[in-house]
Write a protein that holds these residues in place. Structure first.
Motif, mmCIF file in Angstrom:
data_model
loop_
_atom_site.group_PDB
_atom_site.id
_atom_site.type_symbol
_atom_site.label_atom_id
_atom_site.label_comp_id
_atom_site.label_asym_id
_atom_site.label_seq_id
_atom_site.Cartn_x
_atom_site.Cartn_y
_atom_site.Cartn_z
ATOM 1 N N HIS A 1 -14.740 -54.146 24.957
ATOM 2 C CA HIS A 1 -14.658 -53.435 26.217
ATOM 3 C C HIS A 1 -15.588 -52.220 26.181
ATOM 4 C CE1 HIS A 1 -13.068 -51.711 29.890
ATOM 5 N NE2 HIS A 1 -12.816 -50.584 29.259
ATOM 6 N N VAL A 2 -16.458 -52.121 27.165
ATOM 7 C CA VAL A 2 -17.418 -51.036 27.239
ATOM 8 C C VAL A 2 -17.324 -50.366 28.600
ATOM 9 C CG1 VAL A 2 -19.857 -50.412 27.237
ATOM 10 C CG2 VAL A 2 -19.001 -52.109 25.612
ATOM 11 N N GLN A 3 -17.274 -49.059 28.578
ATOM 12 C CA GLN A 3 -17.312 -48.266 29.800
ATOM 13 C C GLN A 3 -18.249 -47.089 29.610
ATOM 14 O OE1 GLN A 3 -13.122 -47.374 30.829
ATOM 15 N NE2 GLN A 3 -13.587 -48.299 32.811
ATOM 16 N N LEU A 4 -19.003 -46.783 30.644
ATOM 17 C CA LEU A 4 -19.877 -45.628 30.670
ATOM 18 C C LEU A 4 -19.491 -44.790 31.874
ATOM 19 C CD1 LEU A 4 -23.272 -47.468 30.016
ATOM 20 C CD2 LEU A 4 -21.794 -46.382 28.326
ATOM 21 N N VAL A 5 -19.058 -43.571 31.631
ATOM 22 C CA VAL A 5 -18.595 -42.694 32.693
ATOM 23 C C VAL A 5 -19.516 -41.493 32.778
ATOM 24 C CG1 VAL A 5 -16.678 -41.351 33.607
ATOM 25 C CG2 VAL A 5 -16.230 -43.456 32.327
ATOM 26 N N GLU A 6 -20.203 -41.370 33.908
ATOM 27 C CA GLU A 6 -21.190 -40.320 34.097
ATOM 28 C C GLU A 6 -20.609 -39.139 34.861
ATOM 29 O OE1 GLU A 6 -25.013 -43.341 34.509
ATOM 30 O OE2 GLU A 6 -23.789 -42.808 36.254
ATOM 31 N N SER A 7 -21.205 -37.989 34.633
ATOM 32 C CA SER A 7 -20.841 -36.787 35.358
ATOM 33 C C SER A 7 -22.007 -35.808 35.292
ATOM 34 C CB SER A 7 -19.573 -36.146 34.778
ATOM 35 O OG SER A 7 -19.773 -35.756 33.430
ATOM 36 N N GLY A 8 -21.940 -34.779 36.108
ATOM 37 C CA GLY A 8 -22.933 -33.720 36.064
ATOM 38 C C GLY A 8 -23.905 -33.687 37.220
ATOM 39 N N GLY A 9 -23.928 -34.719 38.040
ATOM 40 C CA GLY A 9 -24.830 -34.718 39.176
ATOM 41 C C GLY A 9 -24.463 -33.626 40.156
ATOM 42 N N ASP A 10 -25.489 -33.061 40.795
ATOM 43 C CA ASP A 10 -25.261 -31.944 41.703
ATOM 44 C C ASP A 10 -26.495 -31.743 42.562
ATOM 45 O OD1 ASP A 10 -23.725 -28.651 41.110
ATOM 46 O OD2 ASP A 10 -23.975 -29.854 42.923
#
Length: 117
Positions: A1-10
């Motif tokens: 199981h692989v997940q990539l969770v992005e954040s930081g866009g603005d």
């Protein structure tokens, strides 16, 4: 199981800086990297980090963007400096696996919007 969770866009002003994060589950990738897609444009490669530890960048971001990885947190980062309006796009984190003898990006994050004005 692989997940990539992005954040930081603005939304930022031209010349400013922004740091994107990609929290990854799973290990054993042959590479991880960043892609971006602007409205009406094809998705383009931004940066890659191979399992061998090398980092490469697209010419359009070389000298301004820096990719790094925190192995303890299993998180990939993209430090973006000197942002330009042309950098406006949805940025995607990706992880690559060996496929048909090549290292190919198979897993993708949900994308995070970066807007430079």
């Amino acid at each position: 199981h692989v997940q990539l969770v992005e954040s930081g866009g603005d939304s930022v002003q031209a010349g400013g800086s922004l740091k994107l994060s990609c929290a990854a589950s799973g290990y054993g990738f042959c590479g991880m990297g960043w892609y971006r897609q602007a409205p009406g444009k094809e998705r383009e490669w931004v940066s890659s980090k191979t399992s061998g530890g090398t980092t490469t960048y697209a010419d359009s971001v070389k000298g301004r963007f820096t990719a790094s990885k925190d192995n303890f947190k299993n998180t990939l980062y993209l430090q973006m400096n000197g942002l330009e309006t042309e950098d406006t796009a949805v940025y995607y984190c990706a992880a690559a696996i060996q496929s048909r003898g090549a290292c190919e990006y198979k897993y993708w994050g949900q994308g995070t919007q970066v807007t430079v004005s």
